[in-house]
Design a protein around this motif. Structure first.
Motif, PDB file in Angstrom:
ATOM      1  N   LYS A   1       7.112  -8.670  -2.082  1.00  0.00           N
ATOM      2  CA  LYS A   1       5.962  -8.492  -3.057  1.00  0.00           C
ATOM      3  C   LYS A   1       5.322  -7.290  -2.675  1.00  0.00           C
ATOM      4  N   ASP A   2       4.573  -6.492  -3.634  1.00  0.00           N
ATOM      5  CA  ASP A   2       3.602  -5.332  -3.106  1.00  0.00           C
ATOM      6  C   ASP A   2       2.422  -6.094  -2.713  1.00  0.00           C
TER       7      ASP A   2
ATOM      8  N   LYS B   1      -1.609  -5.491  -1.308  1.00  0.00           N
ATOM      9  CA  LYS B   1      -2.637  -4.566  -0.959  1.00  0.00           C
ATOM     10  C   LYS B   1      -3.448  -5.012   0.111  1.00  0.00           C
TER      11      LYS B   1
ATOM     12  N   THR C   1      -1.350   0.496  -0.044  1.00  0.00           N
ATOM     13  CA  THR C   1      -0.475  -0.964  -0.505  1.00  0.00           C
ATOM     14  C   THR C   1       0.950  -0.937   0.018  1.00  0.00           C
ATOM     15  N   LEU C   2       1.300  -2.136   0.640  1.00  0.00           N
ATOM     16  CA  LEU C   2       2.549  -2.121   1.302  1.00  0.00           C
ATOM     17  C   LEU C   2       3.502  -2.457   0.039  1.00  0.00           C
ATOM     18  N   LYS C   3       4.508  -1.643   0.040  1.00  0.00           N
ATOM     19  CA  LYS C   3       5.577  -1.911  -1.124  1.00  0.00           C
ATOM     20  C   LYS C   3       6.352  -3.044  -0.886  1.00  0.00           C
ATOM     21  N   ARG C   4       7.019  -3.468  -1.864  1.00  0.00           N
ATOM     22  CA  ARG C   4       8.213  -4.655  -1.560  1.00  0.00           C
ATOM     23  C   ARG C   4       9.304  -3.886  -1.017  1.00  0.00           C
TER      24      ARG C   4
ATOM     25  N   THR D   1       9.621  -3.201   2.345  1.00  0.00           N
ATOM     26  CA  THR D   1       9.141  -2.778   3.302  1.00  0.00           C
ATOM     27  C   THR D   1       9.440  -3.503   4.647  1.00  0.00           C
TER      28      THR D   1
END
Length: 95
Positions: free
Chosen positions: A46-47, A49, A56-59, A61
Motif C-alpha cells: 500500500k502507498d 505517507k 510517500t513510499l509507493k506500493r 517498493t
C-alpha cells in the motif's frame, strides 16, 4: 495479548511455561501470515505517507535487510528516501 480468566490462580511455575510458549509463537508475520526474520526483504502492499516528511513510499517498493523490534507488529528498516523507518507489518509482504 488476550486476558485469560480462570476460577483458580495459576501457579508461578505454570506462568513461566506459558510465557515461554508465547515467546516462541510471537514471531512477526507479514500481511499474508508469512513469518518475517531478521535481514529479510519485504515489499509494500500500500502507498504509505511518512510522518514528518513529504515523502510517500509507493506500493511495490522493495525494502531490504529489515530489523525486528520487541513489538511483533513493527519492523525497522531503511528505505531509499528515508533512513531509520519503522513500519507496521500489516502493510508488508515477504519478497
Amino acid at each position: 495479548m488476550s486476558t485469560r480468566w480462570c476460577a483458580q490462580p495459576i501457579a508461578s511455575h505454570d506462568r513461566d511455561q506459558e510465557t515461554e510458549m508465547t515467546d516462541e509463537t510471537a514471531k512477526p508475520k507479514d500481511s499474508n501470515g508469512t513469518i518475517l526474520d531478521e535481514g529479510d526483504s519485504v515489499t509494500l502492499i500500500k502507498d504509505l505517507k511518512v510522518k514528518g516528511t513529504s515523502v510517500t513510499l509507493k506500493r511495490g517498493t522493495l525494502i531490504k535487510n529489515i530489523r525486528l523490534t520487541d513489538d511483533e507488529a513493527l519492523i525497522e528498516c531503511n528505505a531509499e528516501k528515508v533512513k531509520g523507518l519503522v513500519l507496521r507489518t500489516e502493510f508488508l509482504k515477504k519478497a
